[in-house]
Design an enzyme around this catalytic site. Structure first.
Site, PDB file in Angstrom:
ATOM      1  N   CYS A 157      -5.766  -3.112   7.765  1.00  0.00           N
ATOM      2  CA  CYS A 157      -6.143  -1.766   8.146  1.00  0.00           C
ATOM      3  C   CYS A 157      -7.509  -1.422   7.988  1.00  0.00           C
ATOM      4  O   CYS A 157      -7.867  -1.458   6.385  1.00  0.00           O
ATOM      5  CB  CYS A 157      -4.975  -0.812   7.664  1.00  0.00           C
ATOM      6  SG  CYS A 157      -5.642   0.842   8.112  1.00  0.00           S
ATOM      7  N   TRP A 164       5.461  -0.597   8.391  1.00  0.00           N
ATOM      8  CA  TRP A 164       4.778  -1.360   7.149  1.00  0.00           C
ATOM      9  C   TRP A 164       5.885  -1.651   6.494  1.00  0.00           C
ATOM     10  O   TRP A 164       6.500  -0.957   6.095  1.00  0.00           O
ATOM     11  CB  TRP A 164       3.670  -0.793   6.588  1.00  0.00           C
ATOM     12  CG  TRP A 164       2.489  -0.474   7.311  1.00  0.00           C
ATOM     13  CD1 TRP A 164       1.923   0.660   7.704  1.00  0.00           C
ATOM     14  CD2 TRP A 164       1.571  -1.562   8.022  1.00  0.00           C
ATOM     15  NE1 TRP A 164       0.918   0.786   8.488  1.00  0.00           N
ATOM     16  CE2 TRP A 164       0.592  -0.656   8.734  1.00  0.00           C
ATOM     17  CE3 TRP A 164       1.599  -2.628   8.216  1.00  0.00           C
ATOM     18  CZ2 TRP A 164      -0.343  -1.325   9.832  1.00  0.00           C
ATOM     19  CZ3 TRP A 164       0.435  -3.366   8.998  1.00  0.00           C
ATOM     20  CH2 TRP A 164      -0.310  -2.624   9.618  1.00  0.00           C
ATOM     21  N   ARG A 220       3.654   9.286  12.025  1.00  0.00           N
ATOM     22  CA  ARG A 220       3.610   7.880  11.899  1.00  0.00           C
ATOM     23  C   ARG A 220       3.455   7.677  10.341  1.00  0.00           C
ATOM     24  O   ARG A 220       2.860   8.535   9.770  1.00  0.00           O
ATOM     25  CB  ARG A 220       2.494   7.336  12.890  1.00  0.00           C
ATOM     26  CG  ARG A 220       2.696   7.417  14.301  1.00  0.00           C
ATOM     27  CD  ARG A 220       1.461   6.663  15.087  1.00  0.00           C
ATOM     28  NE  ARG A 220       1.884   5.497  15.295  1.00  0.00           N
ATOM     29  CZ  ARG A 220       2.466   5.127  16.270  1.00  0.00           C
ATOM     30  NH1 ARG A 220       3.067   5.715  16.914  1.00  0.00           N
ATOM     31  NH2 ARG A 220       3.047   3.459  16.443  1.00  0.00           N
ATOM     32  N   THR A 249       1.689   6.000   8.204  1.00  0.00           N
ATOM     33  CA  THR A 249       0.325   5.300   8.191  1.00  0.00           C
ATOM     34  C   THR A 249      -0.103   4.799   6.742  1.00  0.00           C
ATOM     35  O   THR A 249       0.149   5.440   5.843  1.00  0.00           O
ATOM     36  CB  THR A 249      -0.713   5.847   8.909  1.00  0.00           C
ATOM     37  OG1 THR A 249      -1.049   7.142   8.344  1.00  0.00           O
ATOM     38  CG2 THR A 249      -0.472   6.016  10.204  1.00  0.00           C
ATOM     39  N   VAL A 250      -0.842   3.832   6.656  1.00  0.00           N
ATOM     40  CA  VAL A 250      -1.661   3.532   5.546  1.00  0.00           C
ATOM     41  C   VAL A 250      -3.080   4.104   5.771  1.00  0.00           C
ATOM     42  O   VAL A 250      -3.476   3.637   6.899  1.00  0.00           O
ATOM     43  CB  VAL A 250      -1.528   2.039   5.052  1.00  0.00           C
ATOM     44  CG1 VAL A 250      -0.337   2.095   4.458  1.00  0.00           C
ATOM     45  CG2 VAL A 250      -2.024   0.961   6.255  1.00  0.00           C
ATOM     46  N   GLU A 295      -5.243  10.657   4.647  1.00  0.00           N
ATOM     47  CA  GLU A 295      -6.500  10.486   5.456  1.00  0.00           C
ATOM     48  C   GLU A 295      -7.487   9.574   4.695  1.00  0.00           C
ATOM     49  O   GLU A 295      -8.343  10.289   3.682  1.00  0.00           O
ATOM     50  CB  GLU A 295      -6.958  11.880   5.830  1.00  0.00           C
ATOM     51  CG  GLU A 295      -8.434  11.899   6.719  1.00  0.00           C
ATOM     52  CD  GLU A 295      -8.494  10.698   7.820  1.00  0.00           C
ATOM     53  OE1 GLU A 295      -7.700  10.645   8.711  1.00  0.00           O
ATOM     54  OE2 GLU A 295      -9.485   9.940   7.784  1.00  0.00           O
ATOM     55  N   TYR A 306     -10.054   0.340  19.239  1.00  0.00           N
ATOM     56  CA  TYR A 306      -8.570   0.616  19.173  1.00  0.00           C
ATOM     57  C   TYR A 306      -8.520   1.333  20.740  1.00  0.00           C
ATOM     58  O   TYR A 306      -7.456   1.376  21.368  1.00  0.00           O
ATOM     59  CB  TYR A 306      -8.196   1.678  18.119  1.00  0.00           C
ATOM     60  CG  TYR A 306      -7.739   1.029  16.922  1.00  0.00           C
ATOM     61  CD1 TYR A 306      -6.430   0.733  16.688  1.00  0.00           C
ATOM     62  CD2 TYR A 306      -8.797   0.555  16.064  1.00  0.00           C
ATOM     63  CE1 TYR A 306      -6.262   0.046  15.324  1.00  0.00           C
ATOM     64  CE2 TYR A 306      -8.669   0.094  14.829  1.00  0.00           C
ATOM     65  CZ  TYR A 306      -7.369  -0.287  14.554  1.00  0.00           C
ATOM     66  OH  TYR A 306      -6.810  -0.993  13.362  1.00  0.00           O
TER      67      TYR A 306
HETATM   68  N1  GSH Z   1      -6.433   8.729  10.002  1.00  0.00           N
HETATM   69  C1  GSH Z   1      -5.824   7.801   9.413  1.00  0.00           C
HETATM   70  C2  GSH Z   1      -5.511   6.657  10.354  1.00  0.00           C
HETATM   71  C3  GSH Z   1      -4.625   5.506   9.756  1.00  0.00           C
HETATM   72  C4  GSH Z   1      -4.023   4.563  10.614  1.00  0.00           C
HETATM   73  O1  GSH Z   1      -3.963   4.847  11.687  1.00  0.00           O
HETATM   74  N2  GSH Z   1      -3.545   3.502   9.729  1.00  0.00           N
HETATM   75  C5  GSH Z   1      -2.731   2.491  10.685  1.00  0.00           C
HETATM   76  C6  GSH Z   1      -3.211   0.990  10.379  1.00  0.00           C
HETATM   77  S1  GSH Z   1      -4.783   0.529  10.914  1.00  0.00           S
HETATM   78  C7  GSH Z   1      -1.408   2.536  10.533  1.00  0.00           C
HETATM   79  O2  GSH Z   1      -0.813   2.587   9.423  1.00  0.00           O
HETATM   80  N3  GSH Z   1      -0.521   2.359  11.859  1.00  0.00           N
HETATM   81  C8  GSH Z   1       0.914   2.481  11.702  1.00  0.00           C
HETATM   82  C9  GSH Z   1       1.403   3.468  12.733  1.00  0.00           C
HETATM   83  O3  GSH Z   1       0.793   3.957  13.388  1.00  0.00           O
HETATM   84  O4  GSH Z   1       2.773   3.454  12.939  1.00  0.00           O
HETATM   85  C10 GSH Z   1      -6.729   7.160   8.280  1.00  0.00           C
HETATM   86  O5  GSH Z   1      -7.901   7.043   8.720  1.00  0.00           O
HETATM   87  O6  GSH Z   1      -6.400   7.122   7.033  1.00  0.00           O
END
Ligand code: GSH
Length: 329
Positions: free
Chosen positions: A63, A96, A129, A131-132, A147, A194
């Site tokens: 990521c 994840w 979501r 996210t990481v 973030e 993306y």
């Molecule tokens: N705004 C967030 C975006 C993070 C993000 O989109 N991470 C993606 C991985 S590159 C993620 O975890 N995606 C899992 C999902 O969307 O379910 C940041 O910059 O921290």
């Protein structure tokens, strides 16, 4: 994704789209800040004082957003202050996952199997979501912030004397210019790839494609005219944010996301810049091309059979020797 704290079965890796079929990234939900004195930061509430051993980063090496924070932690010499867990590169059916893929860890801190469990530990009714990156507070057992742009700034100045001051990623006199450049590069390039990769219409794809390559051309001109970094001699957060996209480009975005007009290797100034940042002590430790390839090419909606390409050969980054991969006769 999570809906009111429950993992939804029909999770789909293709993200939200707008009316034209363009990819829309979710807005981050936790926006508190670690500060040297416990005060509130630019957003959210206070009560997150910089302390050694108190905070933990959850990241994926695939990521780019998480990698911003790993570079920040390295260059500010915060490795003994902030611990890290790395998820497996491939997005599993429940998002994840912690595991034993080389370069990944089990979650020994919270005992989670999936990243979404970290979110529901912080908020049992979380919708969104999982996210990481995530910056986790071991004391309050909650997510401080998810973030990466905020976390990178916290790493720069939120940890006060616990951090090394060799680098200042966001120097006062350059802040407006850094913000302005980030605001150009993020939609066109960082998120532009993306937008190209997850577009669901030809129009949305072509618009994103044009943004990506016009931005790369502009950056090539900028770096040919001056350097070594975007703002001259000092490495700023704008460089970190650009680097994480460049280092993934030839390995993943060129192929999987169909950003295939040119490779970064075809841009002399950008390629030299990529390798210059890679040579900054500590940065290469945060880059794992195997995770990047395995992770992006595991996105089923874009690559249903999950075949991971062998190339490209990336000298100095990920050399591929045919002799070592060709099956023997
Ligand atoms: N705004 C967030 C975006 C993070 C993000 O989109 N991470 C993606 C991985 S590159 C993620 O975890 N995606 C899992 C999902 O969307 O379910 C940041 O910059 O921290």
């Amino acid at each position: 994704m999570l809906v009111d704290g429950k993992w939804t079965a029909e999770w789909h890796p293709v993200q939200a789209t707008d009316a034209k079929g363009g990819f829309v990234r979710q807005v981050s939900g936790f926006r508190n800040w670690v500060t040297p004195d416990d005060s509130a930061g630019p957003t959210g509430e206070g009560g997150f004082k910089a302390e050694a051993g108190r905070y933990h980063l959850y990241v994926a090496l695939i990521c780019p957003w998480a990698s911003r924070t790993l570079i920040g932690r390295k260059l500010k010499k915060l490795e003994d202050v902030i611990s890290v867990s790395v998820v497996e590169p491939a997005l599993a059916a429940e998002g994840w996952k912690f595991g034993t893929y080389p370069g990944s860890n089990l979650d020994t801190l919270n005992g989670a199997t999936y990243m979404h469990q970290i979110y529901t530990s912080a908020d049992p009714h979380y919708t969104g979501r999982a996210t990481v990156p995530v910056l986790w507070d071991k004391e309050r057992k909650t997510i401080v912030n998810n973030e990466s742009a905020d976390i990178l700034r916290m790493l720069n100045s939120g940890f006060g004397d616990l951090a090394d001051d060799t680098f200042d990623f966001y120097p006062e006199p350059l802040r407006d210019q850094i913000d302005a450049l980030n605001d150009r590069i993020y939609p066109r390039l960082n998120n532009g790839v993306y937008r190209a990769g997850f577009a669901t219409t030809q129009l949305a794809y072509e618009e994103a494609f044009a943004d990506v390559f016009s931005m790369l051309d502009e950056l090539e001109d900028r770096l040919s005219a001056g350097g070594p970094y975007l703002f001259g001699s000092s490495l700023t957060e704008a460089d970190i944010r650009l680097f994480v996209t460049l280092v993934r480009f030839d390995a993943a975005y060129f192929g999987l996301f169909k950003c295939n007009l040119r490779r970064i290797a075809d841009y002399p100034a950008l390629n030299a810049y990529l390798h210059r940042i890679l040579a900054v002590p500590g940065v290469a430790d945060t880059v794992n091309i195997d995770h990047i390839k395995q992770g992006y090419y595991s996105i089923k909606a874009l690559n249903p059979n999950g075949i991971v390409p062998v190339g490209p050969d990336l000298p100095g980054l990920y050399p591929v020797e045919l002799a070592t991969i060709r099956p023997s006769a």
